[in-house]
Motif scaffolding. Structure first.
Motif, PDB file in Angstrom:
ATOM      1  N   GLY A   1      29.458 -11.928   3.725  1.00 13.27           N
ATOM      2  CA  GLY A   1      28.859 -13.258   3.654  1.00 13.27           C
ATOM      3  C   GLY A   1      28.361 -13.586   2.256  1.00 13.27           C
ATOM      4  O   GLY A   1      28.525 -14.713   1.775  1.00 13.27           O
ATOM      5  N   THR A   2      27.770 -12.610   1.588  1.00 12.53           N
ATOM      6  CA  THR A   2      27.291 -12.831   0.225  1.00 12.53           C
ATOM      7  C   THR A   2      28.445 -13.108  -0.725  1.00 12.53           C
ATOM      8  O   THR A   2      28.378 -14.011  -1.561  1.00 12.53           O
ATOM      9  N   VAL A   3      29.515 -12.351  -0.598  1.00  8.72           N
ATOM     10  CA  VAL A   3      30.684 -12.565  -1.454  1.00  8.72           C
ATOM     11  C   VAL A   3      31.278 -13.949  -1.205  1.00  8.72           C
ATOM     12  O   VAL A   3      31.611 -14.674  -2.150  1.00  8.72           O
ATOM     13  N   VAL A   4      31.393 -14.348   0.051  1.00  5.13           N
ATOM     14  CA  VAL A   4      31.943 -15.665   0.369  1.00  5.13           C
ATOM     15  C   VAL A   4      31.035 -16.766  -0.174  1.00  5.13           C
ATOM     16  O   VAL A   4      31.509 -17.766  -0.731  1.00  5.13           O
ATOM     17  N   LEU A   5      29.727 -16.600  -0.043  1.00  3.28           N
ATOM     18  CA  LEU A   5      28.788 -17.591  -0.568  1.00  3.28           C
ATOM     19  C   LEU A   5      28.913 -17.717  -2.086  1.00  3.28           C
ATOM     20  O   LEU A   5      28.936 -18.829  -2.622  1.00  3.28           O
ATOM     21  N   LEU A   6      29.010 -16.587  -2.786  1.00  3.48           N
ATOM     22  CA  LEU A   6      29.150 -16.636  -4.238  1.00  3.48           C
ATOM     23  C   LEU A   6      30.464 -17.293  -4.654  1.00  3.48           C
ATOM     24  O   LEU A   6      30.496 -18.077  -5.608  1.00  3.48           O
ATOM     25  N   LEU A   7      31.541 -17.001  -3.953  1.00  4.72           N
ATOM     26  CA  LEU A   7      32.819 -17.656  -4.252  1.00  4.72           C
ATOM     27  C   LEU A   7      32.734 -19.154  -4.007  1.00  4.72           C
ATOM     28  O   LEU A   7      33.263 -19.952  -4.789  1.00  4.72           O
ATOM     29  N   LEU A   8      32.060 -19.548  -2.952  1.00  5.26           N
ATOM     30  CA  LEU A   8      31.883 -20.977  -2.662  1.00  5.26           C
ATOM     31  C   LEU A   8      31.076 -21.653  -3.767  1.00  5.26           C
ATOM     32  O   LEU A   8      31.417 -22.759  -4.198  1.00  5.26           O
ATOM     33  N   LEU A   9      30.016 -20.993  -4.238  1.00  4.18           N
ATOM     34  CA  LEU A   9      29.226 -21.549  -5.326  1.00  4.18           C
ATOM     35  C   LEU A   9      30.036 -21.681  -6.606  1.00  4.18           C
ATOM     36  O   LEU A   9      29.910 -22.663  -7.340  1.00  4.18           O
ATOM     37  N   VAL A  10      30.906 -20.722  -6.887  1.00  2.67           N
ATOM     38  CA  VAL A  10      31.763 -20.797  -8.068  1.00  2.67           C
ATOM     39  C   VAL A  10      32.722 -21.966  -7.956  1.00  2.67           C
ATOM     40  O   VAL A  10      32.913 -22.732  -8.909  1.00  2.67           O
TER      41      VAL A  10
ATOM     42  N   HIS B   1      30.790 -25.191  -8.391  1.00  2.42           N
ATOM     43  CA  HIS B   1      30.409 -25.349  -9.800  1.00  2.42           C
ATOM     44  C   HIS B   1      31.606 -25.780 -10.644  1.00  2.42           C
ATOM     45  O   HIS B   1      31.492 -26.683 -11.473  1.00  2.42           O
ATOM     46  N   CYS B   2      32.755 -25.151 -10.418  1.00  2.00           N
ATOM     47  CA  CYS B   2      33.951 -25.512 -11.187  1.00  2.00           C
ATOM     48  C   CYS B   2      34.390 -26.937 -10.871  1.00  2.00           C
ATOM     49  O   CYS B   2      34.780 -27.674 -11.773  1.00  2.00           O
ATOM     50  N   CYS B   3      34.332 -27.316  -9.609  1.00  2.00           N
ATOM     51  CA  CYS B   3      34.729 -28.676  -9.236  1.00  2.00           C
ATOM     52  C   CYS B   3      33.784 -29.702  -9.842  1.00  2.00           C
ATOM     53  O   CYS B   3      34.221 -30.748 -10.323  1.00  2.00           O
ATOM     54  N   CYS B   4      32.502 -29.414  -9.832  1.00  2.00           N
ATOM     55  CA  CYS B   4      31.536 -30.358 -10.403  1.00  2.00           C
ATOM     56  C   CYS B   4      31.693 -30.466 -11.916  1.00  2.00           C
ATOM     57  O   CYS B   4      31.574 -31.555 -12.474  1.00  2.00           O
TER      58      CYS B   4
ATOM     59  N   CYS C   1      33.044 -34.158 -13.142  1.00  2.00           N
ATOM     60  CA  CYS C   1      31.943 -34.971 -13.657  1.00  2.00           C
ATOM     61  C   CYS C   1      31.964 -35.021 -15.178  1.00  2.00           C
ATOM     62  O   CYS C   1      30.967 -34.738 -15.839  1.00  2.00           O
ATOM     63  N   THR C   2      33.087 -35.405 -15.758  1.00  2.00           N
ATOM     64  CA  THR C   2      33.177 -35.487 -17.210  1.00  2.00           C
ATOM     65  C   THR C   2      32.998 -36.917 -17.700  1.00  2.00           C
ATOM     66  O   THR C   2      33.282 -37.223 -18.842  1.00  2.00           O
ATOM     67  N   THR C   3      32.518 -37.827 -16.840  1.00  2.00           N
ATOM     68  CA  THR C   3      32.343 -39.218 -17.242  1.00  2.00           C
ATOM     69  C   THR C   3      31.202 -39.365 -18.229  1.00  2.00           C
ATOM     70  O   THR C   3      31.240 -40.202 -19.112  1.00  2.00           O
ATOM     71  N   SER C   4      30.160 -38.569 -18.096  1.00  2.00           N
ATOM     72  CA  SER C   4      29.054 -38.640 -19.049  1.00  2.00           C
ATOM     73  C   SER C   4      28.831 -37.249 -19.634  1.00  2.00           C
ATOM     74  O   SER C   4      28.102 -36.443 -19.072  1.00  2.00           O
ATOM     75  N   PRO C   5      29.457 -36.963 -20.752  1.00  2.00           N
ATOM     76  CA  PRO C   5      29.303 -35.623 -21.328  1.00  2.00           C
ATOM     77  C   PRO C   5      27.885 -35.410 -21.828  1.00  2.00           C
ATOM     78  O   PRO C   5      27.193 -36.343 -22.222  1.00  2.00           O
ATOM     79  N   ARG C   6      27.465 -34.189 -21.797  1.00  2.00           N
ATOM     80  CA  ARG C   6      26.121 -33.835 -22.254  1.00  2.00           C
ATOM     81  C   ARG C   6      26.063 -33.940 -23.778  1.00  2.00           C
ATOM     82  O   ARG C   6      27.024 -33.581 -24.462  1.00  2.00           O
TER      83      ARG C   6
END
Length: 91
Positions: free
Chosen positions: A46-55, A58-61, A65-70
């Motif tokens: 479950g921890t491994v799956v959760l970490l993969l989901l977070l990755v 994060h990659c999708c976001c 979300c490159t419309t307003s670059p930092r």
């Protein structure tokens, strides 16, 4: 120790019969240690799956979300050196 194909087949059949017998009797675990080991294993998976989901999130976001670059920090030309000069090394 090399097993022949026939011995391997018999061992796999015995293991499959044992697992099917446990499924039929509704006793998958023989002891409390088996249950604890299974819980630890599921927690790890479950921890491994959760970490993969977070990755993935994060990659999708970051990709979408490159419309307003930092704003980038611009470093000044020369920064003041940090630390203390060791005057004992001077001649």
């Amino acid at each position: 120790m090399v097993q022949s194909a026939e011995e391997l087949k018999q061992e796999l059949e015995a293991t499959a019969e044992e697992v099917l017998g446990r499924l039929k009797s509704h006793q998958l675990f023989q002891s409390e240690w088996d249950i604890a080991a299974f819980v630890v294993f599921l927690t790890f998976v479950g921890t491994v799956v959760l970490l993969l989901l977070l990755v993935v999130v994060h990659c999708c976001c970051c990709c979408c979300c490159t419309t307003s670059p930092r704003p980038r920090k611009v470093s000044p030309g020369k920064e003041k050196p940090k630390g203390v000069d060791n005057l004992a090394l001077e001649p």
